[in-house]
Design a protein around this motif. Structure first.
Motif, short mmCIF file in Angstrom:
data_model
loop_
_atom_site.label_atom_id
_atom_site.label_comp_id
_atom_site.label_asym_id
_atom_site.label_seq_id
_atom_site.Cartn_x
_atom_site.Cartn_y
_atom_site.Cartn_z
N UNK A 63 15.82 6.56 9.61
CA UNK A 63 14.53 6.94 9.04
C UNK A 63 13.51 7.11 10.15
N UNK A 64 12.69 8.18 10.10
CA UNK A 64 11.66 8.35 11.12
C UNK A 64 10.55 7.32 10.92
N UNK A 65 9.84 7.06 12.00
CA UNK A 65 8.69 6.14 11.91
C UNK A 65 7.65 6.76 10.99
N UNK A 66 6.92 5.93 10.25
CA UNK A 66 5.91 6.49 9.34
C UNK A 66 4.84 7.23 10.12
N UNK A 67 4.41 8.35 9.57
CA UNK A 67 3.40 9.18 10.22
C UNK A 67 2.01 8.58 10.02
N UNK A 68 1.22 8.66 11.05
CA UNK A 68 -0.16 8.17 10.96
C UNK A 68 -1.05 9.39 10.90
N UNK A 69 -1.79 9.53 9.83
CA UNK A 69 -2.67 10.68 9.69
C UNK A 69 -3.94 10.47 10.50
N UNK A 70 -4.31 11.50 11.24
CA UNK A 70 -5.53 11.49 12.03
C UNK A 70 -6.60 12.15 11.17
N UNK A 71 -7.72 11.48 10.93
CA UNK A 71 -8.75 12.09 10.10
C UNK A 71 -9.36 13.29 10.81
N UNK A 72 -9.56 14.39 10.10
CA UNK A 72 -10.15 15.56 10.75
C UNK A 72 -11.63 15.31 11.04
N UNK A 135 3.65 25.11 16.37
CA UNK A 135 4.93 24.83 15.72
C UNK A 135 4.80 24.66 14.21
N UNK A 136 3.58 24.68 13.69
CA UNK A 136 3.30 24.64 12.26
C UNK A 136 3.99 23.46 11.55
N UNK A 137 3.95 22.28 12.20
CA UNK A 137 4.51 21.08 11.59
C UNK A 137 3.38 20.08 11.37
N UNK A 138 3.62 19.10 10.51
CA UNK A 138 2.63 18.05 10.29
C UNK A 138 2.39 17.25 11.57
N UNK A 139 3.47 16.98 12.30
CA UNK A 139 3.33 16.22 13.55
C UNK A 139 2.48 16.99 14.56
N UNK A 140 2.72 18.30 14.65
CA UNK A 140 1.95 19.14 15.56
C UNK A 140 0.48 19.19 15.16
N UNK A 141 0.22 19.26 13.87
CA UNK A 141 -1.17 19.29 13.40
C UNK A 141 -1.87 17.97 13.69
N UNK A 142 -1.17 16.83 13.50
CA UNK A 142 -1.75 15.52 13.82
C UNK A 142 -2.08 15.44 15.30
N UNK A 143 -1.18 15.98 16.14
CA UNK A 143 -1.43 15.98 17.58
C UNK A 143 -2.68 16.80 17.89
N UNK A 144 -2.80 17.96 17.27
CA UNK A 144 -3.96 18.83 17.53
C UNK A 144 -5.26 18.18 17.04
N UNK A 145 -5.21 17.52 15.90
CA UNK A 145 -6.41 16.82 15.41
C UNK A 145 -6.81 15.69 16.36
N UNK A 146 -5.83 14.95 16.85
CA UNK A 146 -6.12 13.88 17.81
C UNK A 146 -6.72 14.46 19.09
N UNK A 147 -6.17 15.57 19.54
CA UNK A 147 -6.67 16.23 20.74
C UNK A 147 -8.12 16.71 20.52
N UNK A 148 -8.40 17.27 19.35
CA UNK A 148 -9.75 17.74 19.04
C UNK A 148 -10.72 16.56 18.95
N UNK A 149 -10.31 15.47 18.30
CA UNK A 149 -11.17 14.28 18.23
C UNK A 149 -11.50 13.76 19.62
N UNK A 150 -10.51 13.73 20.49
CA UNK A 150 -10.74 13.27 21.87
C UNK A 150 -11.73 14.18 22.59
N UNK A 151 -11.58 15.47 22.38
CA UNK A 151 -12.48 16.44 23.03
C UNK A 151 -13.91 16.24 22.54
N UNK A 152 -14.08 16.02 21.26
CA UNK A 152 -15.42 15.82 20.70
C UNK A 152 -16.04 14.53 21.24
N UNK A 153 -15.24 13.46 21.28
CA UNK A 153 -15.75 12.18 21.78
C UNK A 153 -16.11 12.27 23.26
N UNK A 154 -15.37 13.06 24.01
CA UNK A 154 -15.64 13.19 25.43
C UNK A 154 -16.80 14.16 25.70
#
Length: 156
Positions: A63-72, A135-154
């Motif tokens: 079983x894969x590890x549970x996904x953690x949703x990054x809030x947009x 890659x149009x996957x949920x994991x890829x979208x979570x990564x992009x949201x995390x990257x965007x959040x980091x950019x905004x915070x920085x």
């Protein structure tokens, strides 16, 4: 016999005093302070052999590890100048009258922002946005949201 009567009176008096102390409104006497006792060091235990690791059959489902949703992040309602200050200049700008689209690209991530003019002020503001991963996957979208959040915070 007299001795029995006197001892019975003492028992009754003690019971009455105990009952009176339980029903009185006086606070109970403070508890005695608790002393912390440090245990004496014990002898070092002999090492036990480690248990063998569990063996998983090659065809068993893992079983894969549970996904953690990054809030947009909330990007709606911002004006052009605020977006530029927060995200920097867009990678590309396209006119789509009456609005326009800004695109930010960073690696495999894309942020598309739809800007429309305010009827009263005629200044463009964010009405909608979309975060996508190549890659149009949920994991890829979570990564992009995390990257965007980091950019905004920085601040870019």
């Amino acid at each position: 016999m007299g001795l029995l009567l006197l001892s019975g009176c003492d028992v009754m008096r003690a019971a009455r005093d105990d009952f009176a102390s339980l029903t009185s409104l006086k606070p109970p006497p403070p508890a005695a302070p608790v002393r912390k006792v440090t245990p004496a060091p014990q002898a070092v235990a002999t090492a036990r052999p480690a248990k063998p690791a569990a063996v998983v059959a090659p065809d068993a489902a893992i079983e894969p590890a549970p996904a953690v949703d990054v809030p947009p992040p909330v990007l709606t309602g911002y004006r052009e100048s605020q977006l530029r200050a927060m995200l920097g200049p867009p990678t590309s700008e396209e006119a789509h009258p009456p609005g326009k689209q800004w695109r930010y690209r960073n690696g495999k991530c894309t942020l598309d922002i739809q800007l429309y003019p305010d009827v009263e002020t005629k200044q463009y503001g964010t009405l909608a946005y979309k975060v996508k991963s190549d890659d149009d996957t949920d994991e890829g979208r979570r990564f992009c949201l995390a990257q965007l959040n980091s950019r905004i915070q920085a601040g870019r």
